[in-house]
Enzyme design. Structure first.
Site, PDB file in Angstrom:
ATOM      1  N   CYS A  42     -31.489 128.585  62.536  1.00 46.21           N
ATOM      2  CA  CYS A  42     -31.102 127.726  61.405  1.00 46.21           C
ATOM      3  C   CYS A  42     -31.306 126.256  61.729  1.00 46.21           C
ATOM      4  O   CYS A  42     -31.920 125.510  60.946  1.00 46.21           O
ATOM      5  CB  CYS A  42     -29.651 127.988  61.014  1.00 46.21           C
ATOM      6  SG  CYS A  42     -29.312 129.695  60.491  1.00 46.21           S
ATOM      7  N   HIS A  43     -30.805 125.801  62.899  1.00 45.98           N
ATOM      8  CA  HIS A  43     -30.919 124.385  63.262  1.00 45.98           C
ATOM      9  C   HIS A  43     -31.372 124.187  64.700  1.00 45.98           C
ATOM     10  O   HIS A  43     -31.320 123.077  65.213  1.00 45.98           O
ATOM     11  CB  HIS A  43     -29.575 123.685  63.031  1.00 45.98           C
ATOM     12  CG  HIS A  43     -29.097 123.750  61.612  1.00 45.98           C
ATOM     13  ND1 HIS A  43     -28.296 124.762  61.166  1.00 45.98           N
ATOM     14  CD2 HIS A  43     -29.355 122.939  60.544  1.00 45.98           C
ATOM     15  CE1 HIS A  43     -28.033 124.568  59.875  1.00 45.98           C
ATOM     16  NE2 HIS A  43     -28.671 123.483  59.469  1.00 45.98           N
ATOM     17  N   GLY A  44     -31.782 125.277  65.362  1.00 44.01           N
ATOM     18  CA  GLY A  44     -32.406 125.150  66.668  1.00 44.01           C
ATOM     19  C   GLY A  44     -31.457 124.977  67.829  1.00 44.01           C
ATOM     20  O   GLY A  44     -31.734 124.179  68.743  1.00 44.01           O
TER      21      GLY A  44
ATOM     22  N   LEU B 177     -22.824 125.864  62.621  1.00 37.00           N
ATOM     23  CA  LEU B 177     -22.478 126.127  61.219  1.00 37.00           C
ATOM     24  C   LEU B 177     -22.183 127.589  60.949  1.00 37.00           C
ATOM     25  O   LEU B 177     -22.180 128.021  59.796  1.00 37.00           O
ATOM     26  CB  LEU B 177     -23.611 125.651  60.297  1.00 37.00           C
ATOM     27  CG  LEU B 177     -23.819 124.133  60.229  1.00 37.00           C
ATOM     28  CD1 LEU B 177     -24.998 123.806  59.327  1.00 37.00           C
ATOM     29  CD2 LEU B 177     -22.565 123.429  59.718  1.00 37.00           C
TER      30      LEU B 177
ATOM     31  N   PRO C   9     -28.036 121.232  68.120  1.00 30.37           N
ATOM     32  CA  PRO C   9     -26.883 120.520  67.552  1.00 30.37           C
ATOM     33  C   PRO C   9     -25.523 121.165  67.775  1.00 30.37           C
ATOM     34  O   PRO C   9     -24.495 120.549  67.478  1.00 30.37           O
ATOM     35  CB  PRO C   9     -27.219 120.496  66.053  1.00 30.37           C
ATOM     36  CG  PRO C   9     -28.026 121.732  65.837  1.00 30.37           C
ATOM     37  CD  PRO C   9     -28.835 121.923  67.089  1.00 30.37           C
TER      38      PRO C   9
END
Length: 243
Positions: free
Chosen positions: A207-209, A189, A222
């Site tokens: 943020c999302h690993g 992202l 991700p």
């Protein structure tokens, strides 16, 4: 009796003679009248044919300006040359104007000097210690430059392709094995990962690993793709030009 027959024939001739003479006289008079009528008609027809032709003043006015303004190519060659000169000059002016407009239009679409100056950036690598990572800025984006150790290069080169999500070899991602240059933007992202962090000691996006190895390849999380390699080249042994 013969005398009687002769008398009868004479009487019949006497009766028929006036009728024949009258018929001959009537036919002659009729032919004479027809001839005279035709003779009288001929002048009338000729007069009609003459009267049907238009008079000279009925043909319209003569364009005397045509003769007065006409350029004689033989008697006045300088006027013809002047006309050609004027036409050529006007056409040249039109062509020059069109060229200037096209050049200005194309120039307006080109990048300005300040934009071109930002398009590339040169960085000195001599102050980066082995095993360290610095962050520089190029076109408003963070760029990670890592001076890798020999063990890090060996480890990343030995990673099998089937263990990678976005399969790229370490050799394809570097110009020199000890130097790695990647954009510091997570491919998930667009966050900025943290250097020297994560399960693979490369980069970690909190943020999302997403976890990246020391070659900038996605190994966990991700993010779908590896960290992007910007266009760059070595101008000197320890100097690179990005862009």
């Amino acid at each position: 009796c013969p005398v009687r027959r002769t008398m009868n024939a004479f009487r019949a001739a006497t009766r028929l003679a006036p009728r024949a003479a009258a018929r001959a006289t009537g036919s002659f008079q009729q032919q004479t009248a027809s001839t005279a009528f035709k003779a009288m008609q001929q002048p009338v027809l000729s007069q009609r044919s003459l009267s049907s032709e238009p008079k000279l003043h009925e043909l319209g006015s003569v364009d005397k300006g045509y003769t007065a303004d006409r350029v004689d190519r033989v008697a006045e060659p300088e006027r013809r040359a002047f006309t050609y000169l004027m036409l050529s000059g006007v056409r040249f002016a039109y062509a020059s104007t069109a060229r200037i407009l096209v050049v200005k239009f194309v120039s307006s679409m080109s990048a300005s000097a300040d934009v071109l100056a930002m398009a590339s950036a040169e960085f000195d690598l001599s102050d980066i210690d082995v095993g360290k990572t610095i962050t520089v800025k190029w076109r408003g984006k963070p760029v990670f430059i890592r001076h890798r150790t020999a063990d890090e290069v060996s480890t990343e080169s030995s990673v099998p392709m089937n263990a990678l999500r976005d399969q790229e070899s370490d050799e394809d991602r570097t110009l020199k094995p000890e130097w790695l240059v990647v954009l510091g933007i997570c491919t998930h992202l667009g966050c900025v990962p943290i250097s020297n962090a994560g399960d693979y000691n490369g980069w970690f996006c909190p943020c999302h690993g997403s976890h990246y190895d020391i070659s900038g390849r996605i190994r966990k999380g991700p993010a779908p793709l590896n960290l992007e390699i910007p266009p760059y080249k070595f101008t000197e042994e320890a100097t690179i030009l990005v862009g």
